[in-house]
Design a protein around this motif. Structure first.
Motif, PDB file in Angstrom:
ATOM      1  N   MET A  38    -124.390  33.572  42.060  1.00 59.48           N
ATOM      2  CA  MET A  38    -124.794  34.801  41.849  1.00 59.48           C
ATOM      3  C   MET A  38    -125.561  35.569  43.212  1.00 59.48           C
ATOM      4  SD  MET A  38    -126.961  36.815  38.973  1.00 59.48           S
ATOM      5  CE  MET A  38    -127.114  35.481  38.263  1.00 59.48           C
ATOM      6  N   LYS A  39    -125.122  36.797  43.528  1.00 59.39           N
ATOM      7  CA  LYS A  39    -125.684  37.315  44.639  1.00 59.39           C
ATOM      8  C   LYS A  39    -127.232  37.583  44.106  1.00 59.39           C
ATOM      9  CE  LYS A  39    -124.158  40.450  48.364  1.00 59.39           C
ATOM     10  NZ  LYS A  39    -123.451  41.300  48.608  1.00 59.39           N
ATOM     11  N   SER A  40    -128.122  37.462  45.093  1.00 64.76           N
ATOM     12  CA  SER A  40    -129.491  37.926  44.829  1.00 64.76           C
ATOM     13  C   SER A  40    -130.258  38.850  45.887  1.00 64.76           C
ATOM     14  CB  SER A  40    -130.361  36.721  44.817  1.00 64.76           C
ATOM     15  OG  SER A  40    -130.361  36.054  46.016  1.00 64.76           O
ATOM     16  N   ARG A  69    -133.864  40.442  47.547  1.00 64.59           N
ATOM     17  CA  ARG A  69    -135.285  39.996  47.799  1.00 64.59           C
ATOM     18  C   ARG A  69    -136.339  41.261  47.206  1.00 64.59           C
ATOM     19  NH1 ARG A  69    -138.478  36.422  49.063  1.00 64.59           N
ATOM     20  NH2 ARG A  69    -137.433  34.952  50.317  1.00 64.59           N
ATOM     21  N   SER A 109    -138.652  32.440  40.332  1.00 62.43           N
ATOM     22  CA  SER A 109    -137.592  33.495  40.384  1.00 62.43           C
ATOM     23  C   SER A 109    -136.672  33.576  39.207  1.00 62.43           C
ATOM     24  CB  SER A 109    -136.889  33.513  41.575  1.00 62.43           C
ATOM     25  OG  SER A 109    -137.530  33.969  42.669  1.00 62.43           O
ATOM     26  N   LYS A 110    -136.063  32.379  38.752  1.00 60.87           N
ATOM     27  CA  LYS A 110    -135.223  32.328  37.647  1.00 60.87           C
ATOM     28  C   LYS A 110    -135.866  32.806  36.474  1.00 60.87           C
ATOM     29  CE  LYS A 110    -132.457  28.891  35.086  1.00 60.87           C
ATOM     30  NZ  LYS A 110    -132.215  27.513  34.779  1.00 60.87           N
ATOM     31  N   ALA A 150    -136.270  36.390  36.509  1.00 61.48           N
ATOM     32  CA  ALA A 150    -135.003  37.154  36.256  1.00 61.48           C
ATOM     33  C   ALA A 150    -134.792  37.061  34.643  1.00 61.48           C
ATOM     34  CB  ALA A 150    -134.056  36.513  36.841  1.00 61.48           C
TER      35      ALA A 150
END
Length: 74
Positions: free
Chosen positions: A1-3, A5, A28-29, A32
């Motif tokens: 998946m594209k992320s 910042r 981060s996970k 999210a």
């Protein structure tokens, strides 16, 4: 998946709690997932409100029709 910042600010108390509960490479996970859960909950609440409003509208129409249907049918 594209992320993407982001640079965000959080209360120090929140950051401390996050640091105690989540490993540094998993933050981060975790964030999210928390955001996605909150967004889903808000969408569900909005949908529930819309369904309730529609149901209330249907009830009002049914109440109005009850009087109309019984008029003159005796």
């Amino acid at each position: 998946m594209k992320s993407a910042r982001l640079n965000i600010s959080l209360p120090q108390k929140t950051v401390s709690a996050l640091n105690r509960e989540v490993k540094p490479r998993e933050r981060s996970k975790f964030i999210a997932e928390a955001i996605n859960n909150l967004l889903k909950k808000r969408q569900e609440q909005c949908l529930a409100r819309e369904y309730q409003e529609a149901a209330n509208g249907s009830r009002k129409v049914n109440q109005d029709l009850e009087g109309t249907l019984s008029d003159g049918l005796d």
